[in-house]
Enzyme design. Sequence first.
Site, PDB file in Angstrom:
ATOM      1  N   ASP A  96       0.748  -1.117   0.053  1.00 18.38           N
ATOM      2  CA  ASP A  96       0.036  -0.066   0.150  1.00 18.38           C
ATOM      3  C   ASP A  96       0.790   1.494   0.080  1.00 18.38           C
ATOM      4  OD1 ASP A  96      -2.937  -1.032   1.817  1.00 18.38           O
ATOM      5  OD2 ASP A  96      -2.287  -1.493  -0.162  1.00 18.38           O
ATOM      6  N   ALA A  97       2.160   1.229   0.541  1.00 19.76           N
ATOM      7  CA  ALA A  97       2.750   2.352   0.980  1.00 19.76           C
ATOM      8  C   ALA A  97       3.360   2.886  -0.314  1.00 19.76           C
ATOM      9  CB  ALA A  97       3.693   2.272   1.956  1.00 19.76           C
ATOM     10  N   GLU A  98       3.868   1.656  -1.404  1.00 20.81           N
ATOM     11  CA  GLU A  98       4.401   1.787  -2.414  1.00 20.81           C
ATOM     12  C   GLU A  98       3.225   2.555  -3.356  1.00 20.81           C
ATOM     13  OE1 GLU A  98       7.508   1.761  -5.514  1.00 20.81           O
ATOM     14  OE2 GLU A  98       7.246   2.612  -3.458  1.00 20.81           O
ATOM     15  N   TYR A  99       2.217   1.996  -3.333  1.00 20.26           N
ATOM     16  CA  TYR A  99       1.136   2.378  -4.197  1.00 20.26           C
ATOM     17  C   TYR A  99       0.867   3.725  -3.914  1.00 20.26           C
ATOM     18  CZ  TYR A  99      -3.414   2.626  -6.299  1.00 20.26           C
ATOM     19  OH  TYR A  99      -4.818   2.795  -7.181  1.00 20.26           O
ATOM     20  N   ASP A 100       0.810   4.341  -2.609  1.00 17.40           N
ATOM     21  CA  ASP A 100       0.246   5.717  -2.372  1.00 17.40           C
ATOM     22  C   ASP A 100       1.424   6.765  -2.701  1.00 17.40           C
ATOM     23  OD1 ASP A 100      -1.102   4.799   0.811  1.00 17.40           O
ATOM     24  OD2 ASP A 100      -2.112   4.731  -1.194  1.00 17.40           O
ATOM     25  N   SER A 133     -21.320  -2.390  -4.765  1.00 15.09           N
ATOM     26  CA  SER A 133     -21.680  -1.419  -6.024  1.00 15.09           C
ATOM     27  C   SER A 133     -22.790  -2.208  -6.896  1.00 15.09           C
ATOM     28  CB  SER A 133     -20.318  -1.285  -6.959  1.00 15.09           C
ATOM     29  OG  SER A 133     -19.890  -2.742  -7.316  1.00 15.09           O
ATOM     30  N   GLU A 192     -35.126   5.205  -8.635  1.00 17.19           N
ATOM     31  CA  GLU A 192     -34.435   6.534  -8.184  1.00 17.19           C
ATOM     32  C   GLU A 192     -33.464   6.977  -8.999  1.00 17.19           C
ATOM     33  OE1 GLU A 192     -33.589   4.331  -4.644  1.00 17.19           O
ATOM     34  OE2 GLU A 192     -31.984   5.204  -4.235  1.00 17.19           O
ATOM     35  N   LYS A 207     -29.790   7.816  -9.908  1.00 10.54           N
ATOM     36  CA  LYS A 207     -28.112   7.285  -9.436  1.00 10.54           C
ATOM     37  C   LYS A 207     -27.344   8.656  -9.374  1.00 10.54           C
ATOM     38  CE  LYS A 207     -24.825   3.818 -10.200  1.00 10.54           C
ATOM     39  NZ  LYS A 207     -23.623   4.512 -10.186  1.00 10.54           N
ATOM     40  N   ASP A 256     -24.464  10.785  -8.964  1.00 12.42           N
ATOM     41  CA  ASP A 256     -22.839  10.826  -9.409  1.00 12.42           C
ATOM     42  C   ASP A 256     -22.116  11.635  -8.526  1.00 12.42           C
ATOM     43  OD1 ASP A 256     -20.902  10.234 -10.905  1.00 12.42           O
ATOM     44  OD2 ASP A 256     -21.179  11.555 -12.480  1.00 12.42           O
ATOM     45  N   TYR A 274     -29.761   6.635   0.588  1.00 15.63           N
ATOM     46  CA  TYR A 274     -30.493   5.929  -0.077  1.00 15.63           C
ATOM     47  C   TYR A 274     -30.463   4.373   0.280  1.00 15.63           C
ATOM     48  CZ  TYR A 274     -25.930   5.808  -2.643  1.00 15.63           C
ATOM     49  OH  TYR A 274     -24.629   5.598  -2.738  1.00 15.63           O
ATOM     50  N   LYS A 283     -28.199   2.707 -16.752  1.00 19.04           N
ATOM     51  CA  LYS A 283     -27.342   4.083 -16.907  1.00 19.04           C
ATOM     52  C   LYS A 283     -27.963   4.751 -18.182  1.00 19.04           C
ATOM     53  CE  LYS A 283     -23.626   4.483 -15.263  1.00 19.04           C
ATOM     54  NZ  LYS A 283     -22.496   3.465 -15.000  1.00 19.04           N
ATOM     55  N   CYS A 317       1.532  33.056 -35.364  1.00 15.27           N
ATOM     56  CA  CYS A 317       0.513  33.470 -34.362  1.00 15.27           C
ATOM     57  C   CYS A 317      -0.430  34.072 -35.228  1.00 15.27           C
ATOM     58  CB  CYS A 317       1.071  34.176 -33.312  1.00 15.27           C
ATOM     59  SG  CYS A 317      -0.103  34.735 -32.357  1.00 15.27           S
ATOM     60  N   CYS A 324      -0.840  37.978 -34.179  1.00 13.45           N
ATOM     61  CA  CYS A 324       0.531  38.948 -34.280  1.00 13.45           C
ATOM     62  C   CYS A 324       1.379  38.524 -35.374  1.00 13.45           C
ATOM     63  CB  CYS A 324       1.113  39.378 -33.033  1.00 13.45           C
ATOM     64  SG  CYS A 324       2.148  37.648 -32.546  1.00 13.45           S
ATOM     65  N   CYS A 341       3.222  31.051 -29.514  1.00 13.92           N
ATOM     66  CA  CYS A 341       3.725  32.323 -30.143  1.00 13.92           C
ATOM     67  C   CYS A 341       4.708  32.797 -29.645  1.00 13.92           C
ATOM     68  CB  CYS A 341       2.265  33.012 -30.143  1.00 13.92           C
ATOM     69  SG  CYS A 341       2.840  34.904 -30.271  1.00 13.92           S
ATOM     70  N   CYS A 362       2.378  40.410 -29.046  1.00 11.99           N
ATOM     71  CA  CYS A 362       1.164  39.978 -29.687  1.00 11.99           C
ATOM     72  C   CYS A 362       0.063  40.338 -28.819  1.00 11.99           C
ATOM     73  CB  CYS A 362       1.232  38.288 -29.146  1.00 11.99           C
ATOM     74  SG  CYS A 362      -0.048  37.299 -29.478  1.00 11.99           S
TER      75      CYS A 362
HETATM   76  S1  IVH Z   1     -27.596   1.655  -4.002  1.00 19.76           S
HETATM   77  C1  IVH Z   1     -26.100  -2.087  -2.056  1.00 19.76           C
HETATM   78  N1  IVH Z   1     -28.623   3.753  -5.089  1.00 19.76           N
HETATM   79  O1  IVH Z   1     -23.707   3.918  -7.183  1.00 19.76           O
HETATM   80  C2  IVH Z   1     -26.781  -0.967  -2.821  1.00 19.76           C
HETATM   81  N2  IVH Z   1     -26.432   3.294  -5.025  1.00 19.76           N
HETATM   82  O2  IVH Z   1     -22.508   1.889  -9.070  1.00 19.76           O
HETATM   83  C3  IVH Z   1     -25.898   0.073  -2.812  1.00 19.76           C
HETATM   84  N3  IVH Z   1     -25.037   5.401  -6.258  1.00 19.76           N
HETATM   85  O3  IVH Z   1     -21.524   2.644  -4.833  1.00 19.76           O
HETATM   86  C4  IVH Z   1     -25.977   1.007  -3.835  1.00 19.76           C
HETATM   87  N4  IVH Z   1     -26.833   6.522  -6.305  1.00 19.76           N
HETATM   88  O4  IVH Z   1     -22.064   5.195  -4.597  1.00 19.76           O
HETATM   89  C5  IVH Z   1     -27.424   3.028  -4.669  1.00 19.76           C
HETATM   90  N5  IVH Z   1     -29.807   5.953  -5.463  1.00 19.76           N
HETATM   91  C6  IVH Z   1     -28.463   5.131  -5.465  1.00 19.76           C
HETATM   92  C7  IVH Z   1     -27.280   5.693  -5.701  1.00 19.76           C
HETATM   93  C8  IVH Z   1     -26.176   4.514  -5.707  1.00 19.76           C
HETATM   94  C9  IVH Z   1     -25.617   6.636  -6.594  1.00 19.76           C
HETATM   95  C10 IVH Z   1     -23.788   5.006  -6.319  1.00 19.76           C
HETATM   96  C11 IVH Z   1     -23.150   4.337  -4.916  1.00 19.76           C
HETATM   97  C12 IVH Z   1     -22.713   2.870  -5.307  1.00 19.76           C
HETATM   98  C13 IVH Z   1     -22.547   3.058  -6.859  1.00 19.76           C
HETATM   99  C14 IVH Z   1     -22.686   1.676  -7.409  1.00 19.76           C
END
Ligand code: IVH
Length: 707
Positions: A44-48, A93, A127, A129, A131, A237, A325, A430, A433, A448, A454
């Site tokens: 992790d440390a190297e990654y960071d 996710s 609902e 999603k 961003d 949510y 999506k 340019c 000029c 330029c 100019c």
């Molecule tokens: S529900 C177990 N609802 O989308 C269910 N996620 O691509 C967990 N997100 O990690 C997610 N709006 O960050 C849910 N209305 C919504 C959302 C939502 C945005 C995000 C969330 C999740 C990511 C998944």
Amino acid sequence: MAEQEIAVKDLSEADARVELERLATLLAEANTAYHTEDAPEMPDAEYDRLKRRNAEIEARFPALKRADSPSEQVGAPVADGFAKVRHEVRMMSLSNAFEDDDITSFDQSIRRYLGLSDRDPLAYTAEPKIDGLSLSLRYENGKLVQAATRGDGATGENVTANARTIDDIPETLSGAPEVLEVRGEVYMSHADFADLNERQAAKGAKTFANPRNAAAGSLRQLDANITKDRPLRFFAYSWGALSAPLADTQIGAIQRLQELGFQTNPLTERCDGPADMIAHYKSIEEQRATLGYDIDGVVYKVDDLGYQSRLGFRSTTPRWAIAHKFPAELAWTRLEAIDIQVGRTGALSPVARLTPVTVGGVVVSNATLHNEDYIAGRDANGAPIRGGKDIRVGDWVQVYRAGDVIPKVADVDLDKRPDGAQPYEFPKLCPECGSEAIREEGDAVRRCSGGLICPAQAVEKLKHFVSRAAFDIEGLGAKQVEQFYNDGWIKEPADIFTLKDRYGSGLQQLKNREGWGEKSAQNLFDAIDEKRTIPLGRLIFSLGIRHVGEVVANLLARSYGTWDAFQSAIDAAHDPEGEAWVGLIGIDGIGTVVANSLVHSFAQEAERASIDRLVAHLTVQEAERPRTEGSPVAGKTVVFTGTLERMTRAEAKARAESLGAKVSGSVSAKTDLLVAGPGAGSKETKARDLGVEIIDEDGWFKLIEGA
Ligand code: IVH
């Protein structure tokens, strides 16, 4: 490997390009190993460290930032600096759907799983999603005790102090279960994003590419005071650990979260089946452009929580939810012309003039064409970009909007190329000029060479000069200097300070100009007079020298103290063998690129004369030099590590340097003192091994008390 690396400040532009590529590859491999193969290869440390190095190089050479920059990648392991939090219930996710048919299949597979027939009722919620980035808030006995980011799903970062600064996040709840983890999305509205970027730009600080990055960057600040100033919001949510159920249904649980004081999305609805869900999707999509925040799809969830628990999870996603999506915001249109804009430092930027087209609800008529190579479809070494297709005026091009940034051209349709379309000849002179426009090796940008002769560079320099982080003259903004320039009243910064003598009285009075009256003219003259005394750092920044941003300008000011010392040092630094050059590049944070740029600017006769004319009107305030007398840390090398609670890293560094200490990022035999906050890790171990003195943050404050 680390031993062979060149320090970031010593990298040439060409080296930096190669290095960014190397880092992108290394980090991408490490990411794959970590996330998909579940078998981390890199500590992790190297990654960071590699990630930080990448970010530092990008900060020095913003133009070289890659499209696949590791700094834009999400789902990375937790960064060093925040304490880690293991989620009691994993943060999941969502799997994605793109077509309406996918939604019918989703419903079908759930019915199969649950053994329901087509006629059995099965409701869902739909609902937006959001961003942004997900956050888990843990309440115990109605009190917020912890906030954590998703991280890799199992372990996130502890951002409790930061979360507490967000208005939408209640500190206490009444009537909540004893343990309640509320999950939702932190995001930034379009208006707040635009505002923040404006403030950042005025400070000469980093601006964000889109609201999502701004939200993530703002939440993940080691100093919660910075987060406090960032307008973040939160929609609840979902939930994690619970000591008692919230309701029987998803919609009921959301309702309950709302009653407890959380913001929930007003477009959340219960739907009876796929047809209803798709109709709601279409309706949300129609409202997308006017919501005021970014969403990238619609999330459907099985409404019945009993069904949800029967359905359960796959390795990283729930079976009972899916994200539908929106299609990428892309559109095809005609390239009517290519214009070249000339910036403050002379960079020639190609701009596509397009037949106006709606992209994601916004009418687009201009887009960036990046640079000369992008239009040619090949890079400087002849390697193809976009399959080596060049772009010609008359072509059909595809444009897209990434967040709220300037639209970009993404592709070209060769089948629709009109007969006789000619390859675009990038200007070698340019367009403003007529001076030669030169491309230096390793630079994708042609510039330029006209300098102040100019007009485009002169106007952009003037705009920079009056900007907020520079002279910041009230009543004299970008628009006004441009008008004054066009009328010949102000040709260079020095002219601002003679404006009153020239136009304050007599026939051609400022107050007789359109848009000005007696009072506003007087106010302007007063505002100008106020800025005749200026701090050295501001003055250096306002000169608009390439690579000399606010931070560098202040470093220079602190090192040289006075304008006279600064200018004579830069003049003398012309000799690369001399002491002045060594002194200049010896300043921590100043590398050869900055040094060369300064020396070069000061050696340009016209530019230098213009600077001298300006300074003749000013009283330049001396900068505070690092104080070493009576300082307990003068001449010592200090390293800060772990989470600092009473100051930001930047503050800690500035304070230590002002006391004559040298601040280093890594522990070595040369380190005199390690200031270690919680979560210090490997640096602390190393310091202990080397016998370096270690103190905590409070110890640091005690040490420098009164110094
Ligand atoms: S529900 C177990 N609802 O989308 C269910 N996620 O691509 C967990 N997100 O990690 C997610 N709006 O960050 C849910 N209305 C919504 C959302 C939502 C945005 C995000 C969330 C999740 C990511 C998944």
